[in-house]
Design a protein around this motif. Structure first.
Motif, PDB file in Angstrom:
ATOM      1  N   UNK A  55       5.062  -5.839   5.964  1.00  0.00           N
ATOM      2  CA  UNK A  55       4.520  -4.747   5.039  1.00  0.00           C
ATOM      3  C   UNK A  55       3.107  -4.895   4.743  1.00  0.00           C
ATOM      4  N   UNK A  56       2.637  -6.043   4.946  1.00  0.00           N
ATOM      5  CA  UNK A  56       1.155  -6.255   4.656  1.00  0.00           C
ATOM      6  C   UNK A  56       0.793  -7.483   3.793  1.00  0.00           C
ATOM      7  N   UNK A  57      -0.332  -7.703   3.509  1.00  0.00           N
ATOM      8  CA  UNK A  57      -0.974  -8.952   2.724  1.00  0.00           C
ATOM      9  C   UNK A  57      -1.203  -8.609   1.289  1.00  0.00           C
ATOM     10  N   UNK A  58      -1.134  -9.774   0.544  1.00  0.00           N
ATOM     11  CA  UNK A  58      -1.675  -9.376  -0.804  1.00  0.00           C
ATOM     12  C   UNK A  58      -3.380  -9.921  -0.728  1.00  0.00           C
ATOM     13  N   UNK A  59      -3.974  -9.433  -1.691  1.00  0.00           N
ATOM     14  CA  UNK A  59      -5.299  -9.830  -1.708  1.00  0.00           C
ATOM     15  C   UNK A  59      -5.493 -11.252  -1.738  1.00  0.00           C
ATOM     16  N   UNK A  60      -4.537 -12.075  -2.283  1.00  0.00           N
ATOM     17  CA  UNK A  60      -4.523 -13.621  -2.172  1.00  0.00           C
ATOM     18  C   UNK A  60      -4.353 -14.060  -0.739  1.00  0.00           C
ATOM     19  N   UNK A  61      -3.475 -13.622  -0.181  1.00  0.00           N
ATOM     20  CA  UNK A  61      -3.595 -13.764   1.444  1.00  0.00           C
ATOM     21  C   UNK A  61      -4.762 -13.449   2.321  1.00  0.00           C
ATOM     22  N   UNK A  85       3.823  -3.190  14.835  1.00  0.00           N
ATOM     23  CA  UNK A  85       3.441  -2.546  13.755  1.00  0.00           C
ATOM     24  C   UNK A  85       2.025  -1.665  14.205  1.00  0.00           C
ATOM     25  N   UNK A  86       2.191  -0.416  14.306  1.00  0.00           N
ATOM     26  CA  UNK A  86       1.002   0.277  15.043  1.00  0.00           C
ATOM     27  C   UNK A  86      -0.230   0.155  14.032  1.00  0.00           C
ATOM     28  N   UNK A  87      -0.189   0.343  12.846  1.00  0.00           N
ATOM     29  CA  UNK A  87      -1.530   0.167  12.264  1.00  0.00           C
ATOM     30  C   UNK A  87      -2.319  -1.076  12.194  1.00  0.00           C
ATOM     31  N   UNK A  88      -1.572  -2.204  12.463  1.00  0.00           N
ATOM     32  CA  UNK A  88      -1.911  -3.634  12.573  1.00  0.00           C
ATOM     33  C   UNK A  88      -2.670  -3.450  14.125  1.00  0.00           C
ATOM     34  N   UNK A  89      -2.005  -3.034  14.885  1.00  0.00           N
ATOM     35  CA  UNK A  89      -2.604  -3.232  16.205  1.00  0.00           C
ATOM     36  C   UNK A  89      -3.781  -2.293  16.381  1.00  0.00           C
ATOM     37  N   UNK A  90      -3.950  -0.957  15.695  1.00  0.00           N
ATOM     38  CA  UNK A  90      -5.019  -0.242  15.745  1.00  0.00           C
ATOM     39  C   UNK A  90      -6.201  -1.137  15.026  1.00  0.00           C
TER      40      UNK A  90
END
Length: 117
Positions: A55-61, A85-90
């Motif tokens: 899903x993503x990273x928190x700001x702390x991560x 996960x397309x948005x990560x690859x891009x």
């Protein structure tokens, strides 16, 4: 959630990330594994597998990631991100030139493709 991947050479740290990644994941899983590898090797490789439910990273991560990357800037021999996960690859392609090591040789692997050993 982040977990270590097993059966990798000791100069390679591999993690699988799913769901939301937070600072605790970095501080209890990734950072200790990287520190252990860096005690044995001057330069290491990182394999980062992001599962389809990532899903993503928190700001702390993200903060821990930035601090970690800058603290060991010359330690990264290669970094591989394996994801569907397309948005990560891009995003990785867009910022690859800023990343240390051989990340500029970015290849995208799909999760259903077995990586060579």
């Amino acid at each position: 959630m982040m977990k270590l991947l097993s059966n990798l050479p000791d100069h390679v740290v591999g993690v699988s990330a799913s769901g939301q990644i937070d600072a605790k994941d970095y501080e209890t899983v990734l950072i200790p594994a990287l520190d252990a590898a860096l005690q044995k090797h001057k330069r290491i490789r990182v394999l980062y597998q992001l599962t389809p439910d990532f899903e993503g990273f928190t700001t702390g991560a993200m903060w821990d990631d930035a601090k970690l990357g800058l603290a060991h800037l010359k330690a990264w021999e290669r970094i591989a991100v394996v994801t569907d996960v397309h948005w990560v690859a891009n995003t990785m392609r867009m910022f690859a030139f800023l990343l240390p090591g051989r990340f500029s040789d970015l290849l995208r692997f799909h999760l259903n493709v077995r990586l060579p050993t």
